[in-house]
Write a protein that holds these residues in place. Structure first.
Motif, PDB file in Angstrom:
ATOM      1  N   MET A   1      -3.963  45.915  13.855  1.00  0.00           N
ATOM      2  CA  MET A   1      -4.644  44.639  13.276  1.00  0.00           C
ATOM      3  C   MET A   1      -4.154  43.744  14.962  1.00  0.00           C
ATOM      4  N   GLU A   2      -4.658  42.682  15.156  1.00  0.00           N
ATOM      5  CA  GLU A   2      -4.043  42.435  16.196  1.00  0.00           C
ATOM      6  C   GLU A   2      -3.351  41.161  15.580  1.00  0.00           C
ATOM      7  N   GLY A   3      -2.484  40.345  16.574  1.00  0.00           N
ATOM      8  CA  GLY A   3      -1.708  39.505  15.224  1.00  0.00           C
ATOM      9  C   GLY A   3      -1.757  37.533  15.653  1.00  0.00           C
ATOM     10  N   ALA A   4      -2.003  36.467  15.201  1.00  0.00           N
ATOM     11  CA  ALA A   4      -2.037  36.054  14.849  1.00  0.00           C
ATOM     12  C   ALA A   4      -1.829  34.794  16.394  1.00  0.00           C
ATOM     13  N   ARG A   5      -2.797  34.417  16.202  1.00  0.00           N
ATOM     14  CA  ARG A   5      -2.676  33.279  17.286  1.00  0.00           C
ATOM     15  C   ARG A   5      -3.194  31.501  17.219  1.00  0.00           C
ATOM     16  N   LEU A   6      -2.513  30.671  17.701  1.00  0.00           N
ATOM     17  CA  LEU A   6      -2.711  29.518  17.877  1.00  0.00           C
ATOM     18  C   LEU A   6      -3.637  28.366  19.211  1.00  0.00           C
ATOM     19  N   ARG A   7      -4.502  28.273  18.899  1.00  0.00           N
ATOM     20  CA  ARG A   7      -5.718  28.010  19.548  1.00  0.00           C
ATOM     21  C   ARG A   7      -5.807  26.086  19.738  1.00  0.00           C
ATOM     22  N   TYR A   8      -5.480  26.065  20.751  1.00  0.00           N
ATOM     23  CA  TYR A   8      -5.796  23.772  20.932  1.00  0.00           C
ATOM     24  C   TYR A   8      -6.961  23.737  21.887  1.00  0.00           C
ATOM     25  N   PRO A   9      -7.303  22.332  21.910  1.00  0.00           N
ATOM     26  CA  PRO A   9      -8.000  22.071  23.364  1.00  0.00           C
ATOM     27  C   PRO A   9      -7.483  22.325  24.462  1.00  0.00           C
ATOM     28  N   PRO A  10      -8.105  22.436  25.786  1.00  0.00           N
ATOM     29  CA  PRO A  10      -7.806  23.143  26.857  1.00  0.00           C
ATOM     30  C   PRO A  10      -6.762  21.660  27.322  1.00  0.00           C
TER      31      PRO A  10
ATOM     32  N   ARG B   1       9.558  31.017   9.782  1.00  0.00           N
ATOM     33  CA  ARG B   1       9.591  32.155  10.844  1.00  0.00           C
ATOM     34  C   ARG B   1       9.125  33.953  10.590  1.00  0.00           C
ATOM     35  N   ALA B   2       9.272  33.890   9.668  1.00  0.00           N
ATOM     36  CA  ALA B   2       8.037  34.977   9.750  1.00  0.00           C
ATOM     37  C   ALA B   2       6.704  34.957  10.190  1.00  0.00           C
ATOM     38  N   GLU B   3       6.125  34.102  10.444  1.00  0.00           N
ATOM     39  CA  GLU B   3       5.050  33.696  10.327  1.00  0.00           C
ATOM     40  C   GLU B   3       4.978  33.916  12.164  1.00  0.00           C
ATOM     41  N   ALA B   4       6.117  32.914  12.472  1.00  0.00           N
ATOM     42  CA  ALA B   4       6.538  32.780  14.084  1.00  0.00           C
ATOM     43  C   ALA B   4       6.876  34.147  14.869  1.00  0.00           C
ATOM     44  N   GLY B   5       7.388  35.227  13.746  1.00  0.00           N
ATOM     45  CA  GLY B   5       8.050  36.488  14.266  1.00  0.00           C
ATOM     46  C   GLY B   5       6.336  37.474  14.615  1.00  0.00           C
ATOM     47  N   LEU B   6       5.042  37.423  13.424  1.00  0.00           N
ATOM     48  CA  LEU B   6       3.685  37.808  13.903  1.00  0.00           C
ATOM     49  C   LEU B   6       2.264  37.064  14.748  1.00  0.00           C
ATOM     50  N   LEU B   7       3.550  35.886  15.623  1.00  0.00           N
ATOM     51  CA  LEU B   7       2.680  34.732  16.727  1.00  0.00           C
ATOM     52  C   LEU B   7       2.292  36.194  17.575  1.00  0.00           C
ATOM     53  N   GLU B   8       1.471  36.064  18.250  1.00  0.00           N
ATOM     54  CA  GLU B   8       1.192  36.423  19.622  1.00  0.00           C
ATOM     55  C   GLU B   8       1.140  35.843  21.425  1.00  0.00           C
ATOM     56  N   ALA B   9       0.338  34.804  20.785  1.00  0.00           N
ATOM     57  CA  ALA B   9      -0.030  33.914  21.495  1.00  0.00           C
ATOM     58  C   ALA B   9      -0.223  32.225  20.825  1.00  0.00           C
ATOM     59  N   ILE B  10      -0.345  31.018  21.813  1.00  0.00           N
ATOM     60  CA  ILE B  10      -0.621  29.558  22.376  1.00  0.00           C
ATOM     61  C   ILE B  10      -2.082  30.287  23.117  1.00  0.00           C
ATOM     62  N   VAL B  11      -3.016  29.301  22.691  1.00  0.00           N
ATOM     63  CA  VAL B  11      -4.294  29.556  23.519  1.00  0.00           C
ATOM     64  C   VAL B  11      -4.621  28.829  23.738  1.00  0.00           C
ATOM     65  N   PHE B  12      -5.506  27.234  24.399  1.00  0.00           N
ATOM     66  CA  PHE B  12      -5.580  26.693  24.892  1.00  0.00           C
ATOM     67  C   PHE B  12      -7.580  26.738  25.489  1.00  0.00           C
ATOM     68  N   ASP B  13      -8.399  26.295  23.740  1.00  0.00           N
ATOM     69  CA  ASP B  13      -9.783  27.303  24.565  1.00  0.00           C
ATOM     70  C   ASP B  13     -10.449  26.683  23.278  1.00  0.00           C
ATOM     71  N   SER B  14      -9.559  25.886  22.388  1.00  0.00           N
ATOM     72  CA  SER B  14     -10.846  25.676  21.363  1.00  0.00           C
ATOM     73  C   SER B  14     -11.298  24.075  21.608  1.00  0.00           C
ATOM     74  N   ILE B  15     -11.996  23.286  21.398  1.00  0.00           N
ATOM     75  CA  ILE B  15     -12.958  22.370  21.771  1.00  0.00           C
ATOM     76  C   ILE B  15     -12.573  21.274  20.685  1.00  0.00           C
ATOM     77  N   SER B  16     -11.590  21.568  19.826  1.00  0.00           N
ATOM     78  CA  SER B  16     -10.830  20.624  18.628  1.00  0.00           C
ATOM     79  C   SER B  16      -9.625  21.210  18.138  1.00  0.00           C
ATOM     80  N   GLY B  17      -9.062  19.882  17.688  1.00  0.00           N
ATOM     81  CA  GLY B  17      -7.866  19.807  16.878  1.00  0.00           C
ATOM     82  C   GLY B  17      -7.974  19.648  15.427  1.00  0.00           C
ATOM     83  N   THR B  18      -7.123  20.611  14.628  1.00  0.00           N
ATOM     84  CA  THR B  18      -7.266  20.318  13.242  1.00  0.00           C
ATOM     85  C   THR B  18      -6.120  19.701  12.913  1.00  0.00           C
ATOM     86  N   GLY B  19      -5.490  19.506  11.438  1.00  0.00           N
ATOM     87  CA  GLY B  19      -4.594  19.114  10.483  1.00  0.00           C
ATOM     88  C   GLY B  19      -4.057  20.582  10.357  1.00  0.00           C
TER      89      GLY B  19
END
Length: 202
Positions: free
Chosen positions: A1-10, A177-195
């Motif tokens: 399974m590919e790890g978690a990614r966080l997505r943000y606007p460019p 911290r457990a979720e941070a350990g699973l995070l694989e990337a922070i990606v700047f490609d989403s069109i809007s942020g979320t809460g």
């Protein structure tokens, strides 16, 4: 399974914050291949990775004559200046900032608005005992009074974000911290942020 990614606007400004010892610097080192001796921001593609420790190393040994409050202020100004420069150059920014007081966050929000960037918070949530253990592991333990002040401000911010109020940021995300350990990337490609929400798995 590919790890978690966080997505943000460019071009967004993402401030990574949490209690001292929560693991923020460790997370950035793992995600961006940093070795821990950098004194300048690290660029990864269109992303500038800026740790406050980089500014501290830049001035290490050069301000021995100055009282600690002066040295701390110089390091902070250098840190903020580097964030501003990266935004001016069109970079998305992931920046570690230990302080999470309201005035500091409002300053970052103003900086982001001035450069037309979205402002987001990434909160690394570690219980105080785990954060203290992290401080001991790295060999730098924050004074008890200072840590208590950080904890009060952190608890206030965390409560607001969990209640759905990320202000002054456009959005805020909470990770343990457990979720941070699973995070694989922070990606700047989403069109809007979320809460506030947990990292998405892609």
């Amino acid at each position: 399974m590919e790890g978690a990614r966080l997505r943000y606007p460019p071009g967004a400004l993402v401030i990574l914050t949490g209690l001292p010892g929560a693991g923020k610097t460790t997370l950035l080192r793992r995600l961006y291949g940093m070795h821990g001796a950098e004194s300048l921001p690290v660029t990864s593609g269109a992303v500038a990775v800026i740790d406050s420790a980089q500014s501290k190393r830049h001035w290490q040994g050069r301000l021995a004559w100055a009282p600690y409050p002066v040295r701390r202020a110089v390091v902070f100004v250098t840190h903020v200046t580097r964030i501003r420069q990266a935004l001016t150059q069109g970079h998305a920014v992931v920046a570690h900032n230990r302080g999470c007081g309201p005035y500091v966050l409002r300053g970052f929000a103003w900086l982001a608005r001035r450069h037309g960037a979205d402002f987001h918070l990434l909160l690394l949530d570690a219980p105080p005992d785990e954060a203290l253990a992290g401080q001991r592991a790295r060999g730098r333990v924050v004074a008890a009074r200072t840590f208590a002040r950080h904890q009060r401000r952190w608890d206030s911010l965390l409560t607001r974000v969990k209640g759905g109020d990320p202000a002054p940021a456009a959005g805020a995300r909470i990770m343990d911290r457990a979720e941070a350990g699973l995070l694989e990337a922070i990606v700047f490609d989403s069109i809007s942020g979320t809460g506030p929400r947990r990292p998405s798995r892609t």
